[in-house]
Design an enzyme around this catalytic site. Sequence first.
Site, PDB file in Angstrom:
ATOM      1  N   ARG A 257      90.549  23.120  49.495  1.00  0.00           N
ATOM      2  CA  ARG A 257      90.933  22.263  48.363  1.00  0.00           C
ATOM      3  C   ARG A 257      89.721  21.771  47.576  1.00  0.00           C
ATOM      4  O   ARG A 257      89.810  21.539  46.367  1.00  0.00           O
ATOM      5  CB  ARG A 257      91.751  21.070  48.882  1.00  0.00           C
ATOM      6  CG  ARG A 257      92.457  20.252  47.787  1.00  0.00           C
ATOM      7  CD  ARG A 257      93.442  19.269  48.386  1.00  0.00           C
ATOM      8  NE  ARG A 257      94.197  18.554  47.367  1.00  0.00           N
ATOM      9  CZ  ARG A 257      94.133  17.241  47.170  1.00  0.00           C
ATOM     10  NH1 ARG A 257      93.330  16.482  47.926  1.00  0.00           N
ATOM     11  NH2 ARG A 257      94.868  16.658  46.236  1.00  0.00           N
TER      12      ARG A 257
ATOM     13  N   ILE B  79      95.520  17.356  40.317  1.00  0.00           N
ATOM     14  CA  ILE B  79      95.855  18.242  41.429  1.00  0.00           C
ATOM     15  C   ILE B  79      96.755  17.416  42.342  1.00  0.00           C
ATOM     16  O   ILE B  79      96.410  16.300  42.730  1.00  0.00           O
ATOM     17  CB  ILE B  79      94.585  18.745  42.156  1.00  0.00           C
ATOM     18  CG1 ILE B  79      94.949  19.661  43.331  1.00  0.00           C
ATOM     19  CG2 ILE B  79      93.703  17.618  42.621  1.00  0.00           C
ATOM     20  CD1 ILE B  79      93.724  20.335  43.956  1.00  0.00           C
ATOM     21  N   SER B  80      97.938  17.926  42.642  1.00  0.00           N
ATOM     22  CA  SER B  80      98.930  17.162  43.400  1.00  0.00           C
ATOM     23  C   SER B  80      98.433  16.840  44.805  1.00  0.00           C
ATOM     24  O   SER B  80      97.591  17.549  45.365  1.00  0.00           O
ATOM     25  CB  SER B  80     100.239  17.940  43.498  1.00  0.00           C
ATOM     26  OG  SER B  80     100.842  18.091  42.236  1.00  0.00           O
ATOM     27  N   GLN B  81      98.981  15.766  45.387  1.00  0.00           N
ATOM     28  CA  GLN B  81      98.632  15.435  46.766  1.00  0.00           C
ATOM     29  C   GLN B  81      99.134  16.551  47.681  1.00  0.00           C
ATOM     30  O   GLN B  81     100.165  17.181  47.416  1.00  0.00           O
ATOM     31  CB  GLN B  81      99.229  14.089  47.163  1.00  0.00           C
ATOM     32  CG  GLN B  81     100.736  14.084  47.304  1.00  0.00           C
ATOM     33  CD  GLN B  81     101.266  12.768  47.843  1.00  0.00           C
ATOM     34  OE1 GLN B  81     102.100  12.146  47.214  1.00  0.00           O
ATOM     35  NE2 GLN B  81     100.796  12.353  49.002  1.00  0.00           N
ATOM     36  N   PRO B  82      98.408  16.830  48.753  1.00  0.00           N
ATOM     37  CA  PRO B  82      98.806  17.906  49.661  1.00  0.00           C
ATOM     38  C   PRO B  82     100.242  17.792  50.166  1.00  0.00           C
ATOM     39  O   PRO B  82     100.928  18.808  50.316  1.00  0.00           O
ATOM     40  CB  PRO B  82      97.785  17.792  50.796  1.00  0.00           C
ATOM     41  CG  PRO B  82      96.556  17.272  50.114  1.00  0.00           C
ATOM     42  CD  PRO B  82      97.073  16.296  49.099  1.00  0.00           C
TER      43      PRO B  82
END
Length: 208
Positions: free
Chosen positions: A32, A58-61
């Site tokens: 990431r 960038i979206s949270q995992p």
Amino acid sequence: MVSRRVHTLLEQLRAQGIKDEQVLDALAAVPREKFIDEAFEHKAWDNIALPIGQGQTISQPYMVARMTELLELTPQSRVLEIGTGSGYQTAILAHLVQHVCSVERIKGLQWQARRRLKQLDLHNVSTRHGDGWQGWQARAPFDAIIVTAAPPEIPTALMTQLDEGGILVLPVGEEHQFLKRVRRRGGEFIIDTVEAVRFVPLVKGELA
């Protein structure tokens, strides 16, 4: 062997209800930190969203894993992603299926994502600069469509580009947003509400 930070994140995701081990393996395999600015590199494996410029994130995992899991992918799935962004979600998908099509409205982000994917030897991705609201008709139909920004309503073009039995996963709404899963069965679209979410808006048109 995954690092301690990656292991900790995966355990957090399992605790949050992520059950698909193939999805978790894909998250462990994709670095990431390669998809974010160096200033945020120390937060790369934190379970949070991070800015990537151009007003995008960038979206949270957890959300990446949740949305990917909801797609019910197989290696043969034909996948369309709306909103390439940093390319992180694209890379996760590329680890799970034979080929991914991805549309990004911001040319600069599309170019950066393509460069990152090539650096990671992920060559099973086709990217296109265009209006995500319109999908990618020339490559349709798709078994799975994932949208990484929130339209106020579900775009008709995306539903019609689903193959029979196909699944569309996307956030929907403006002030109040909910993650939706749409499944095509015959002439019907079955829509389920999954959970409350917060995404950047899916803007119509494209930017140079």
